[in-house]
Design a protein around this motif. Sequence first.
Motif: not given
Length: 166
Positions: A4-10, A117-122
């Motif tokens: 699992v890819s984890v990121a905060a992404v604008a 992917m667990a993405l925090s969409h900022v």
Amino acid sequence: MRLVSVAAVAANGVIGDDGAVPWPPLPADVEQYRARVADAPVVLGRRTFDSMREDLPGTHQIVVSRRLETLTEPTAVVAADAEEALALASERASDDVAYVLGGATIYELFQPFVDEMALSHVDGQYDGDARYPSWDPDEWTVAAETAYEGFTVREWHRTTRPDRPG
């Protein structure tokens, strides 16, 4: 093992600028991210690892580097490439999951092997020198979505199993 890819992404794909996030602090994002990876091995690059040395995430840190040979932290090991990192993560994944934590080069390297992917969409667009890799939206579906103030976490699942080395 699930990777699992984890990121905060604008909104414009930016994940960082000169080693830091370019948006105002999002404590709820840090909290949910830390809770997610707490009981699993994590894969990260050397610079990301160095930035987290005071508070290492996950149970084991697999640092992908061609320059390092060993690390002094007892929970950290070095992997020379993606194949070795995936093997080490699989050995250490007690709950059959491992997380990819970045930076940009590591996300790009592991994107073909990621199951989720667990993405925090900022909210908003930001200037930065690091971006999350692009992906084919036809290969992914949103399995869950949780809104927070300033960002939304979307859990993306790949619709076909990725090919992995080894």
